[in-house]
Design a protein around this motif. Structure first.
Motif, PDB file in Angstrom:
ATOM      1  N   GLY A  94       0.796  -1.184  -0.074  1.00 45.20           N
ATOM      2  CA  GLY A  94      -0.058  -0.005   0.234  1.00 45.20           C
ATOM      3  C   GLY A  94       0.985   1.354   0.126  1.00 45.20           C
ATOM      4  N   VAL A  95       1.863   1.254   1.009  1.00 42.72           N
ATOM      5  CA  VAL A  95       2.700   2.234   0.901  1.00 42.72           C
ATOM      6  C   VAL A  95       3.422   2.778  -0.598  1.00 42.72           C
ATOM      7  CG1 VAL A  95       4.961   3.355   1.885  1.00 42.72           C
ATOM      8  CG2 VAL A  95       3.266   2.372   3.281  1.00 42.72           C
ATOM      9  N   ALA A  96       3.839   1.596  -1.133  1.00 48.62           N
ATOM     10  CA  ALA A  96       4.489   1.615  -2.466  1.00 48.62           C
ATOM     11  C   ALA A  96       3.532   2.110  -3.491  1.00 48.62           C
ATOM     12  CB  ALA A  96       4.937   0.097  -2.923  1.00 48.62           C
ATOM     13  N   PHE A  97       2.435   1.607  -3.469  1.00 50.97           N
ATOM     14  CA  PHE A  97       1.211   2.304  -4.331  1.00 50.97           C
ATOM     15  C   PHE A  97       1.007   3.789  -4.269  1.00 50.97           C
ATOM     16  CE2 PHE A  97      -0.630  -2.269  -4.505  1.00 50.97           C
ATOM     17  CZ  PHE A  97       0.158  -2.538  -5.410  1.00 50.97           C
ATOM     18  N   PHE A  98       1.037   3.833  -2.896  1.00 53.05           N
ATOM     19  CA  PHE A  98       0.734   5.360  -2.500  1.00 53.05           C
ATOM     20  C   PHE A  98       1.898   6.315  -2.898  1.00 53.05           C
ATOM     21  CE2 PHE A  98       2.125   8.819   0.626  1.00 53.05           C
ATOM     22  CZ  PHE A  98       0.790   9.643   0.258  1.00 53.05           C
ATOM     23  N   LEU A  99       3.181   5.884  -2.840  1.00 57.01           N
ATOM     24  CA  LEU A  99       4.348   6.708  -3.346  1.00 57.01           C
ATOM     25  C   LEU A  99       4.422   6.614  -5.002  1.00 57.01           C
ATOM     26  CD1 LEU A  99       7.331   5.164  -1.081  1.00 57.01           C
ATOM     27  CD2 LEU A  99       6.135   7.290  -1.104  1.00 57.01           C
ATOM     28  N   LYS A 100       4.048   5.635  -5.844  1.00 56.76           N
ATOM     29  CA  LYS A 100       3.722   5.693  -7.306  1.00 56.76           C
ATOM     30  C   LYS A 100       2.738   6.605  -7.366  1.00 56.76           C
ATOM     31  CE  LYS A 100       3.172   2.869 -11.025  1.00 56.76           C
ATOM     32  NZ  LYS A 100       2.328   3.811 -11.711  1.00 56.76           N
ATOM     33  N   TYR A 101       1.734   6.668  -6.631  1.00 60.01           N
ATOM     34  CA  TYR A 101       0.658   7.478  -6.956  1.00 60.01           C
ATOM     35  C   TYR A 101       0.823   9.037  -6.781  1.00 60.01           C
ATOM     36  CZ  TYR A 101      -4.058  10.057  -6.849  1.00 60.01           C
ATOM     37  OH  TYR A 101      -5.057  10.890  -6.914  1.00 60.01           O
ATOM     38  N   SER A 102       1.708   9.121  -5.644  1.00 57.19           N
ATOM     39  CA  SER A 102       2.241  10.461  -5.329  1.00 57.19           C
ATOM     40  C   SER A 102       3.054  11.053  -6.388  1.00 57.19           C
ATOM     41  CB  SER A 102       2.902  10.730  -3.939  1.00 57.19           C
ATOM     42  OG  SER A 102       3.854   9.666  -3.939  1.00 57.19           O
ATOM     43  N   PHE A 103       3.978  10.018  -6.905  1.00 57.76           N
ATOM     44  CA  PHE A 103       4.960  10.401  -7.907  1.00 57.76           C
ATOM     45  C   PHE A 103       4.284  10.642  -8.999  1.00 57.76           C
ATOM     46  CE2 PHE A 103       7.753   8.995 -11.490  1.00 57.76           C
ATOM     47  CZ  PHE A 103       9.023   9.739 -11.213  1.00 57.76           C
ATOM     48  N   ASP A 104       3.222  10.114  -9.599  1.00 62.72           N
ATOM     49  CA  ASP A 104       2.673  10.290 -10.846  1.00 62.72           C
ATOM     50  C   ASP A 104       1.765  11.697 -10.720  1.00 62.72           C
ATOM     51  OD1 ASP A 104       3.494   7.867 -11.910  1.00 62.72           O
ATOM     52  OD2 ASP A 104       1.708   6.611 -11.303  1.00 62.72           O
ATOM     53  N   ASN A 105       1.327  12.115  -9.440  1.00 57.05           N
ATOM     54  CA  ASN A 105       0.515  13.181  -9.494  1.00 57.05           C
ATOM     55  C   ASN A 105       1.383  14.607  -9.006  1.00 57.05           C
ATOM     56  OD1 ASN A 105      -2.547  12.347 -10.400  1.00 57.05           O
ATOM     57  ND2 ASN A 105      -1.460  10.615  -9.108  1.00 57.05           N
ATOM     58  N   ASN A 106       2.507  14.209  -8.457  1.00 55.69           N
ATOM     59  CA  ASN A 106       3.323  15.188  -7.988  1.00 55.69           C
ATOM     60  C   ASN A 106       2.676  15.804  -6.801  1.00 55.69           C
ATOM     61  OD1 ASN A 106       5.394  15.261  -9.986  1.00 55.69           O
ATOM     62  ND2 ASN A 106       4.031  16.584 -11.320  1.00 55.69           N
ATOM     63  N   LEU A 107       2.302  14.848  -5.788  1.00 58.71           N
ATOM     64  CA  LEU A 107       1.740  15.171  -4.643  1.00 58.71           C
ATOM     65  C   LEU A 107       2.870  15.338  -3.574  1.00 58.71           C
ATOM     66  CD1 LEU A 107      -1.358  12.833  -4.268  1.00 58.71           C
ATOM     67  CD2 LEU A 107      -1.221  15.116  -5.153  1.00 58.71           C
ATOM     68  N   ILE A 108       3.907  14.696  -3.420  1.00 62.39           N
ATOM     69  CA  ILE A 108       5.055  14.722  -2.477  1.00 62.39           C
ATOM     70  C   ILE A 108       6.317  14.650  -3.334  1.00 62.39           C
ATOM     71  CG2 ILE A 108       6.004  13.446  -0.648  1.00 62.39           C
ATOM     72  CD1 ILE A 108       3.436  12.212   0.022  1.00 62.39           C
ATOM     73  N   GLY A 109       7.135  15.589  -2.956  1.00 60.93           N
ATOM     74  CA  GLY A 109       8.546  15.638  -3.527  1.00 60.93           C
ATOM     75  C   GLY A 109       9.185  14.230  -3.348  1.00 60.93           C
ATOM     76  N   GLU A 110      10.516  13.931  -4.031  1.00 56.87           N
ATOM     77  CA  GLU A 110      11.248  13.134  -3.825  1.00 56.87           C
ATOM     78  C   GLU A 110      12.039  13.084  -2.489  1.00 56.87           C
ATOM     79  OE1 GLU A 110      14.205  13.848  -6.941  1.00 56.87           O
ATOM     80  OE2 GLU A 110      12.872  13.089  -8.534  1.00 56.87           O
ATOM     81  N   ALA A 111      12.156  14.169  -1.816  1.00 60.34           N
ATOM     82  CA  ALA A 111      12.909  14.084  -0.660  1.00 60.34           C
ATOM     83  C   ALA A 111      11.893  13.673   0.265  1.00 60.34           C
ATOM     84  CB  ALA A 111      13.565  15.384  -0.307  1.00 60.34           C
ATOM     85  N   GLY A 112      10.730  14.388   0.319  1.00 63.77           N
ATOM     86  CA  GLY A 112       9.531  13.995   1.023  1.00 63.77           C
ATOM     87  C   GLY A 112       9.133  12.628   1.206  1.00 63.77           C
ATOM     88  N   ARG A 113       9.272  11.658   0.052  1.00 62.35           N
ATOM     89  CA  ARG A 113       9.068  10.318  -0.148  1.00 62.35           C
ATOM     90  C   ARG A 113       9.855   9.445   0.574  1.00 62.35           C
ATOM     91  NH1 ARG A 113       8.749  10.671  -6.447  1.00 62.35           N
ATOM     92  NH2 ARG A 113       7.208  12.477  -6.933  1.00 62.35           N
ATOM     93  N   VAL A 114      11.266   9.859   0.530  1.00 62.67           N
ATOM     94  CA  VAL A 114      12.201   9.264   1.217  1.00 62.67           C
ATOM     95  C   VAL A 114      11.959   9.354   2.625  1.00 62.67           C
ATOM     96  CG1 VAL A 114      14.686   8.980   1.504  1.00 62.67           C
ATOM     97  CG2 VAL A 114      13.805   8.914  -0.864  1.00 62.67           C
ATOM     98  N   MET A 115      12.031  10.532   3.230  1.00 60.25           N
ATOM     99  CA  MET A 115      11.847  10.868   4.471  1.00 60.25           C
ATOM    100  C   MET A 115      10.564  10.019   5.033  1.00 60.25           C
ATOM    101  SD  MET A 115      14.238  12.374   5.489  1.00 60.25           S
ATOM    102  CE  MET A 115      13.682  12.685   7.163  1.00 60.25           C
ATOM    103  N   LEU A 116       9.470  10.431   4.246  1.00 49.64           N
ATOM    104  CA  LEU A 116       8.337   9.369   4.464  1.00 49.64           C
ATOM    105  C   LEU A 116       8.640   7.950   4.877  1.00 49.64           C
ATOM    106  CD1 LEU A 116       5.120   9.360   5.325  1.00 49.64           C
ATOM    107  CD2 LEU A 116       5.061   9.084   3.116  1.00 49.64           C
ATOM    108  N   GLY A 117       9.526   7.324   3.969  1.00 54.08           N
ATOM    109  CA  GLY A 117       9.828   5.755   4.069  1.00 54.08           C
ATOM    110  C   GLY A 117      10.631   5.636   5.638  1.00 54.08           C
ATOM    111  N   ILE A 118      11.598   6.543   5.616  1.00 53.23           N
ATOM    112  CA  ILE A 118      12.409   6.591   6.683  1.00 53.23           C
ATOM    113  C   ILE A 118      11.748   6.640   7.847  1.00 53.23           C
ATOM    114  CG2 ILE A 118      14.561   7.592   7.938  1.00 53.23           C
ATOM    115  CD1 ILE A 118      15.789   8.176   5.224  1.00 53.23           C
ATOM    116  N   VAL A 119      10.850   7.467   8.173  1.00 49.55           N
ATOM    117  CA  VAL A 119      10.260   7.635   9.195  1.00 49.55           C
ATOM    118  C   VAL A 119       9.228   6.574   9.469  1.00 49.55           C
ATOM    119  CG1 VAL A 119       8.328   9.095  10.334  1.00 49.55           C
ATOM    120  CG2 VAL A 119      10.082  10.344   9.361  1.00 49.55           C
ATOM    121  N   GLY A 120       8.554   5.811   8.424  1.00 52.47           N
ATOM    122  CA  GLY A 120       7.860   4.837   8.511  1.00 52.47           C
ATOM    123  C   GLY A 120       8.407   3.539   9.228  1.00 52.47           C
TER     124      GLY A 120
END
Length: 594
Positions: A94-120
């Protein structure tokens, strides 16, 4: 003794609960008082009947309790492990799908995605650490911790490879830290799955973070640190299969590096690296596994894997050529394996399968060294000599593992004998009996089998039941090879050496009949003189074959002169054998040695 796993503890608790319940039911039945007006004898009978009935009921209920316990265990595994594992996989997807969705729609920047993964990932680890201390939630906590490790690995991988946010050194440092945390938690929780996840991530780190630059010193240092950490962990946790996985990962990393970057000027460094890996894994076997109560298949995989990795790496460094350094190295490695076998035998105080594995690997390396060092015509003689020497000293020193190594080598000698048995004449080459290129090697092999047979017969008191059967098989193999060699020499003499005659086939068939009868008579005579029953029986069998050949084949096939010679010699030999049986029957059928 290592700590029990969660599953083992649950099984023990289920068994204890079932047993306590049975004891409580028994106590309640014993506490029941008989009626006041009942006679004393009746009371005793009733108590006896109640006790007997209770025992019968208890025994009848045990299968049901066992079935209930099995069902409970299955439910326990599904509810506590499988559902949680599927859940964490679903969350990661689910997190992977969310990251892909956010990547396709520019909801979260690249640094934000990485930090979100590290925090998670850190949140998963922290939650797992908290729940580990709660009752009945240990396995669930391990599932969360494993998921956290996986999320952190993916986050550092994405930060370096996909988004190029951090340099290779920082990404490698982060993944090493994750691996270290995983190993530490696996030891703390006694969780094999966490150790496996951490080790897999550590092995994949150099692969996924590769920059395309050749940095062998950094790679080998990292691999050695990873191996050392794994082996130190195995000092406290009995997970031998983890050592096999670690060795496989080491071999994989070396193979990938060698294929992509190896050059001749790096030969010394590459040799030292694989030598250090070989020493590390064999130190683990010698120090941590020799005196354990139970052996594992993984131990044998580590022994063979480390030796074969060492040899194949050096072979590849020699560009797969049969150079003299490679030949010397193969012999040296065979000697090292023998030394490790002797050392392991002394440490274990007896024969263990680990010793057998070292011995078998030494035999394998000896065979390889023989094949790559000598010309083809000397291979059989060299292998036979090695078999005889190894078998002789194995019997003299009473080393069962080395005797089995000699038996393994005997199989190789037998296969090589079959290859060498056919005589292939070269251009203008004449065949001379005994003095030809086939006879020395085959005769040496037969002599080596006789040495092995003699050593086994002289030391029958130390042989196990299986080894006594092997000794009997070696006896029959020795006689079969002897008879085969003299038959081939006679056959080739008449077909390749004798000229100027129109009927070599008649002389050949007559000679075979005479040779078989002579050999059978000699073997029977040895059996009578030495009171060896199997020799007498085999001699009679060969003599019977010779009789059938003379009466069924020679009688109708040979010319009169050859037929007369075959029958006369056969008859004389049969009379001689019969005389021996009659003359010494009090010895044969009185004091007989089987």
């Amino acid at each position: 003794m290592g700590m029990r796993t969660e599953e083992e503890r649950d099984q023990c608790i289920d068994m204890l609960i079932a047993r306590v319940q049975e004891l409580e039911d028994e106590v309640l039945r014993l506490k029941k008082q008989p009626d006041a007006g009942a006679p004393a004898v009746s009371t005793l009978k009733d108590e006896h009947a109640q006790t007997t009935g209770a025992t019968s009921i208890s025994q009848s209920q045990r299968p049901k309790s066992s079935r209930t316990s099995s069902s409970a265990n299955l439910e326990n595994v599904i509810g506590t492990r499988w559902i949680g594992t599927i859940g964490i996989v679903a969350v990661i997807l689910g997190v992977a799908f969310f990251l892909k969705y956010s990547f396709d729609n520019n909801l979260i920047g690249e640094a934000g995605r990485v930090m979100l993964g590290i925090v998670g990932g850190i949140a998963f680890l922290a939650t797992g650490e908290y729940l580990q201390k709660q009752k009945n939630l240990g396995r669930y906590a391990q599932v969360l911790s494993g998921g956290g490790l996986a999320v952190l690995y993916l986050s550092f991988y994405a930060a370096f490879t996909l988004f190029h946010l951090i340099p290779a050194f920082l990404a490698a440092t982060g993944m090493v830290a994750v691996t270290t945390v995983g190993m530490t938690l696996s030891h703390r929780y006694s969780a094999y799955a966490l150790a496996l996840v951490a080790l897999a991530g550590g092995i994949l780190t150099p692969v996924v973070l590769s920059t395309g630059e050749n940095q062998p010193l950094l790679l080998f240092s990292y691999t050695l640190l990873l191996d050392a950490g794994t082996l130190i962990l195995l000092r406290f946790r009995q997970w031998p299969s983890l050592a096999a996985v670690s060795l496989f990962g080491t071999a994989l990393l070396y193979a990938l590096w060698h294929e992509a970057y190896y050059t001749v000027d790096q030969q010394t460094m590459a040799f030292v690296a694989v030598m250090v890996f070989f020493v590390a894994y064999n130190l683990y076997i010698q120090l941590f596994r020799i005196r354990k109560d139970s052996e594992s298949t993984a131990d044998h995989l580590v022994i063979f894997g480390s030796g074969l990795l060492f040899f194949m790496a050096v072979f590849a460094q020699q560009e797969f050529a049969y150079t003299w350094p490679l030949r010397f190295f193969a012999l040296m490695l065979a000697g090292i394996e023998i030394g490790l076998a002797i050392f392991a035998s002394h440490r274990s105080g007896g024969t263990r399968m680990v010793v057998v594995s070292y011995t078998a690997l030494s035999v394998v390396m000896t065979v390889i060294a023989t094949f790559i060092s000598l010309e083809q015509r000397w291979v059989l003689a060299a292998l036979s000599t090695e078999m005889a020497v190894l078998g002789w000293w194995a019997f003299r020193l009473n080393l069962p593992a080395f005797r089995w190594g000699a038996y393994l080598l005997a199989l190789v000698v037998l296969l090589r004998f079959a290859h060498e048995a056919a005589f292939h004449a070269g251009p203008f080459e004449q065949f001379i009996p005994v003095f030809n290129k086939r006879f020395p090697g085959c005769a040496t092999a037969i002599a080596a089998f006789y040495v092995l047979l003699y050593a086994g017969s002289r030391n029958r008191n130390i042989l196990s039941v299986n080894e006594k059967s092997v000794n009997a098989i070696i006896f029959f193999i020795t006689q079969a090879l002897s008879l085969l060699l003299i038959s081939l020499e006679a056959h080739d003499f008449f077909y390749l050496a004798v000229t100027g005659t129109d009927s070599p086939v008649y002389a050949c068939q007559m000679s075979l009949s005479v040779l078989w009868a002579l050999y059978a008579s000699f073997l029977t005579g040895i059996g009578i003189a030495r009171r060896i029953r199997r020799a007498r029986i085999l001699g009679i069998v060969i003599l019977g074959v010779a009789v059938l050949k003379v009466f069924l084949m020679d009688l109708s096939f040979l010319e009169p002169v050859y037929r007369i010679i075959s029958f006369i010699i056969l008859g004389v030999l049969l009379l001689a054998v019969s005389y021996g049986y009659n003359r010494f029957r009090h010895i044969i059928f009185g004091e007989d040695q089987s």
